[in-house]
Design a protein around this motif. Structure first.
Motif, short mmCIF file in Angstrom:
data_model
loop_
_atom_site.label_atom_id
_atom_site.label_comp_id
_atom_site.label_asym_id
_atom_site.label_seq_id
_atom_site.Cartn_x
_atom_site.Cartn_y
_atom_site.Cartn_z
N VAL A 113 0.84 -1.20 0.00
CA VAL A 113 0.00 0.00 0.00
C VAL A 113 0.87 1.25 0.00
O VAL A 113 1.87 1.33 0.73
CB VAL A 113 -0.93 0.03 1.22
N CYS A 114 0.48 2.19 -0.82
CA CYS A 114 1.11 3.51 -0.82
C CYS A 114 0.00 4.54 -0.64
O CYS A 114 -1.01 4.49 -1.36
CB CYS A 114 1.85 3.75 -2.14
N ILE A 115 0.15 5.44 0.31
CA ILE A 115 -0.81 6.53 0.51
C ILE A 115 -0.04 7.85 0.44
O ILE A 115 0.86 8.09 1.25
CB ILE A 115 -1.55 6.42 1.85
N ASN A 116 -0.40 8.67 -0.52
CA ASN A 116 0.19 10.00 -0.66
C ASN A 116 -0.83 11.05 -0.26
O ASN A 116 -2.03 10.87 -0.50
CB ASN A 116 0.62 10.27 -2.11
N PHE A 117 -0.37 12.15 0.31
CA PHE A 117 -1.31 13.23 0.64
C PHE A 117 -0.62 14.58 0.50
O PHE A 117 0.58 14.72 0.75
CB PHE A 117 -1.89 13.05 2.05
N ARG A 118 -1.41 15.57 0.10
CA ARG A 118 -0.89 16.93 -0.04
C ARG A 118 -0.72 17.56 1.33
O ARG A 118 -1.55 17.39 2.22
CB ARG A 118 -1.84 17.77 -0.90
N SER A 119 0.34 18.33 1.48
CA SER A 119 0.60 18.99 2.75
C SER A 119 1.72 20.01 2.57
O SER A 119 2.58 19.84 1.70
CB SER A 119 1.02 17.97 3.82
N LYS A 120 1.69 21.03 3.39
CA LYS A 120 2.87 21.89 3.49
C LYS A 120 3.99 21.06 4.10
O LYS A 120 3.75 20.08 4.80
CB LYS A 120 2.57 23.10 4.38
N GLU A 121 5.22 21.46 3.85
CA GLU A 121 6.35 20.73 4.41
C GLU A 121 6.40 20.96 5.92
O GLU A 121 6.54 22.10 6.38
CB GLU A 121 7.65 21.18 3.75
N GLN A 122 6.26 19.87 6.68
CA GLN A 122 6.16 20.00 8.13
C GLN A 122 7.12 19.09 8.90
O GLN A 122 6.99 18.94 10.11
CB GLN A 122 4.72 19.72 8.57
N GLY A 123 8.05 18.47 8.21
CA GLY A 123 9.04 17.66 8.90
C GLY A 123 8.52 16.34 9.42
O GLY A 123 9.09 15.76 10.35
#
Length: 398
Positions: free
Chosen positions: A217-227
């Motif tokens: 399984v691969c789950i990608n999600f949009r986000s600001k870079e937050q470490g």
């Protein structure tokens, strides 16, 4: 042979391929790996183009074919698991390639090929590095030290050794996404098709078969870079669970798999940018030098080809500086080409609103229709035709 004692940092695809070729050319090779054993996690990768040519030179084509994931193509599905479009691996639009293999299986194949002739230092990392005119002094994390003629960094995107040598010369181009990988128990809904599902919130689920009776399984999600990549595994799991808590489709089933996963991995999707891949007696290859991310593709090609080229150039050149320069001159134009993404990518494929998801699903349906496929076949190359993106030099003794 001048500069014959070489330390390779990283026992993954790039590092192990490099170890093979350096050994083939008569160098004394030591590989240091911070993990206590091979890291065998990860998802599907495709071995094609220049990487496939090099694997054939290494005599590994049969091993790779035998470890095929059995994936037959990809389906784009809606929240009720209805197929919007499907692309068999023979189709020019399919992300499934002829030679799909799990990253861990590929690493194991490479290790078996080199383990008898190469020295390995597992469970250690480079704690200190002093680059001198005539040698490189290395302090290992276990308190031991050693001298090498050359050091080649073949670590990942977050390479700590690279930071010790190149410092702030390295920058990152963040693509606005975090990615996570893990192995899940196979369910009745899983089959030999990969399944791609877009969910509101800028989330993409990708479920793929493997050849071990489980599901990747691969789950990608949009986000600001937050470490997030710097957090503990448990904290990363909690972040992902929060991201998908309102998602439908197979999200409820995957929540349990996330919690129980023993190979969970999360990383930001960033490209690595640096003006020069060597400094003195140290060079770098693979993701540490030129990560393109899965979105750019060609990551396996670049890891394998980079290892092959730099080893060949060191074999051809008594002067290591000339070898490093020739390696970079051959590979950099291809890297820069791959790192140039089309406008709007990846954001267009990760809509945040339900309306945006519905529009994208409609586009998938159109692309998967018979008329659209027919038109695409007229304008696309045969996927099985040789790919000449990167012309490989033939080195004596290869």
């Amino acid at each position: 042979m001048k500069n014959s004692n070489i330390l390779v940092s990283g026992a993954s695809i790039a590092g192990l391929t490099l170890a093979f070729w350096l050994d083939r050319y008569g160098f004394k090779v030591t590989v240091v790996e911070r993990c206590t054993e091979l890291r065998l996690g990860g998802q599907n990768i495709d071995v094609k183009g220049s990487a496939w040519e090099i694997m054939k030179m290494m005599g590994l084509e049969h091993n790779i074919k035998q470890a095929n994931t059995t994936e037959i193509g990809i389906r784009f599905v809606d929240q009720k698991n209805n197929t919007l479009a499907e692309f068999p691996k023979e189709d020019a639009l399919s992300m499934t390639q002829e030679m799909e293999i799990l990253r861990g299986d590929f690493v194991k194949i490479l290790y078996e090929k080199v383990k008898e002739n190469v020295a390995f230092r597992f469970g250690e990392r480079i704690e200190g590095i002093e680059v001198r005119n005539d040698k490189v002094n290395i302090a290992f994390s276990n308190g031991q030290s050693a001298c090498f003629d050359l050091v080649i960094i073949a670590e990942g995107i977050g390479s700590s050794t690279r930071e010790k040598v190149f410092g702030t010369a390295v920058t990152f181009r963040y693509l606005g996404l975090y990615t996570s990988y893990f192995t899940a128990a196979r369910k009745p809904s899983d089959n030999q098709w990969a399944r791609w599902h877009n969910a509101p919130g800028g989330i993409v689920f990708l479920i793929r078969p493997d050849n071990h009776g489980s599901t990747r399984v691969c789950i990608n999600f949009r986000s600001k870079e937050q470490g997030f990549e710097k957090l503990s595994i448990q904290d990363q799991k909690e972040i992902l669970l929060q991201r998908i808590k309102d998602a439908e489709w197979e999200a409820p089933r995957l929540k349990k798999d996330i919690q129980e996963s023993e190979d969970f991995y999360m990383e930001r999707l960033s490209q690595v940018l640096v003006s020069k891949w060597s400094k003195g007696r140290v060079a770098m290859i693979g993701d540490a030098a030129y990560c393109v991310t899965p979105i750019g593709g060609k990551g396996t090609d670049l890891a394998v080809a980079g290892a092959y080229i730099i080893a060949g150039e060191l074999h051809n050149n008594a002067n290591y500086q000339h070898a490093f320069e020739s390696f970079e001159n051959q590979l950099r134009p291809f890297v820069e080409k791959v790192q140039k993404l089309p406008p709007g990518v990846p954001g267009l494929v990760y809509p945040k609103s339900r309306t945006g998801v519905n529009i994208l699903n409609t586009l998938f349906s159109i692309a998967g229709s018979k008329p659209a496929k027919y038109i695409m076949r007229l304008f696309s190359r045969d996927k099985k035709a040789p790919q000449k993106d990167l012309e490989l030099k033939h080195y004596s003794g290869a």
